[in-house]
Design an enzyme around this catalytic site. Structure first.
Site, PDB file in Angstrom:
ATOM      1  N   ASP A  65      -5.719  12.449  -3.359  1.00 29.43           N
ATOM      2  CA  ASP A  65      -6.840  12.917  -4.192  1.00 29.43           C
ATOM      3  C   ASP A  65      -6.927  14.444  -4.240  1.00 29.43           C
ATOM      4  O   ASP A  65      -7.805  14.989  -4.902  1.00 29.43           O
ATOM      5  CB  ASP A  65      -8.175  12.289  -3.740  1.00 29.43           C
ATOM      6  N   ASP A 210     -10.532  18.739   3.083  1.00 27.94           N
ATOM      7  CA  ASP A 210     -11.453  17.826   3.720  1.00 27.94           C
ATOM      8  C   ASP A 210     -11.558  18.185   5.194  1.00 27.94           C
ATOM      9  O   ASP A 210     -10.548  18.523   5.817  1.00 27.94           O
ATOM     10  CB  ASP A 210     -10.907  16.393   3.626  1.00 27.94           C
TER      11      ASP A 210
HETATM   12 ZN   LIG Z   1     -10.054  13.918  -0.066  1.00 30.93          ZN
HETATM   13 ZN   LIG Z   2      -8.187  13.979   2.842  1.00 29.73          ZN
END
Ligand SMILES: [Zn+2]
Ligand SMILES: [Zn+2]
Length: 305
Positions: A65, A210
């Site tokens: 992603d 993240d």
């Molecule tokens: Zn992510």
């Molecule tokens: Zn990630």
């Protein structure tokens, strides 16, 4: 002015409401991308920006992603007959990833590609107009957060003041602008502070995505004008968030509050939340200048002097 656009604000998979990760920063005619999730180039067509202005793409980590949009975007730049060079910054393995795609025929890139793999924390890119530094984040796989910092610029040249002091136009203006004192034909001395305003403070922003709360976030976010931080989970879901290497929206707000940040944008929202207004009200009690971003939101950062 710097314009920040959240092209994709969802985590994991695209939904009709939220595409996956990409935030753009537009300054002085150049577009910088932070992450390039699937569909980034489609989102770009809905924004005010053109792909031809992309100068730099910073990838945080190899979860799909955050990178699955890269091959398509690089291919489109080739179709658009790009000739200018493009710089890619990302974790170790980025060069192998791009070369493998090229070898398989997925990518045919004719324009110069500069690939900078981040191997240690610190400044990874500096073009003079701004620098990009990286710090390790705490996620399930190797992940880098980034900070963009502009240097302070000399104060504005006051033409009226220079004329009033009898400085003839020409090279003497340049010497004063460079901070040198000059001597006029009549022997009088003009000092730079007589014709220059106060130094103009450069802007700074950090992108942390993240990650669960960690030291790297603090190092990147310290005193930035704008922090873009993931908030995958609802404010009270700390346990599940941290066990998966993510943050809650409250973690993001605390990071902003504890590091003297100007404004906070929360992104990388789990697709399980249909509405986020209630969360936004909650986290504003921790850090008032917070926005939970939606796709294609535009934020402007202005110079203060
Ligand atoms: Zn992510
Ligand atoms: Zn990630």
């Amino acid at each position: 002015m710097i314009t920040v656009t959240t092209l994709g604000t969802g985590s994991g998979k695209p939904t009709p409401e939220r595409n996956v990760s990409c935030t753009t920063v537009f300054r002085d005619g150049d577009l910088i991308l932070f992450d390039c999730g699937e569909g980034t180039q489609v989102q770009l067509t809905h924004s005010q920006h053109r792909p031809g202005t992309i100068r730099l793409i910073c990838i945080t980590h190899f979860h799909g992603d955050h990178i699955n949009g890269l091959p398509g975007l690089l291919g489109t730049l080739q179709l658009n007959q790009r000739t200018e060079s493009l710089t890619l910054i990302g974790p170790e393995g980025l060069e192998r990833y791009v070369r493998t795609l090229a070898r398989l025929g997925v990518l045919g890139v004719g324009y110069p590609l500069e690939i900078l793999e981040v191997k240690e924390a610190g400044v990874v890119y500096d073009c003079g107009d701004f620098a990009i530094s990286a710090e390790r984040l705490k996620h399930r796989i190797a992940c880098w957060g980034y900070r963009m910092t502009e240097p302070d610029r000399p104060g504005r040249f006051d033409l009226e003041a220079a004329r009033a002091l009898g400085v003839p136009s020409g090279p003497l203006y340049g010497r004063l602008q460079r901070g040198e004192s000059i001597e006029l034909a009549d022997g009088s001395v003009v000092r730079p502070e007589q014709v220059l305003g106060g130094a103009r403070k450069g802007l700074s922003l950090a992108y942390c995505c993240d990650t669960q709360p960690c030291e790297g976030v603090g190092l990147l976010a310290q005193g930035v004008d704008l922090l873009v931080h993931e908030g995958t989970y609802a404010p009270d879901e700390g346990q599940i968030a941290h066990s998966r290497g993510h943050s809650t929206m409250a973690d993001a707000a605390r990071a902003a509050r504890d590091n003297g940040v100007g404004r906070l944008i929360i992104t990388h929202i789990s697709p399980k939340y249909m509405r986020t207004d209630g969360f936004e009200r909650q986290v504003r009690e921790i850090f008032a200048a917070t926005r939970i971003a939606r796709d294609l939101d535009v934020f402007e950062l202005a110079y203060t002097n």
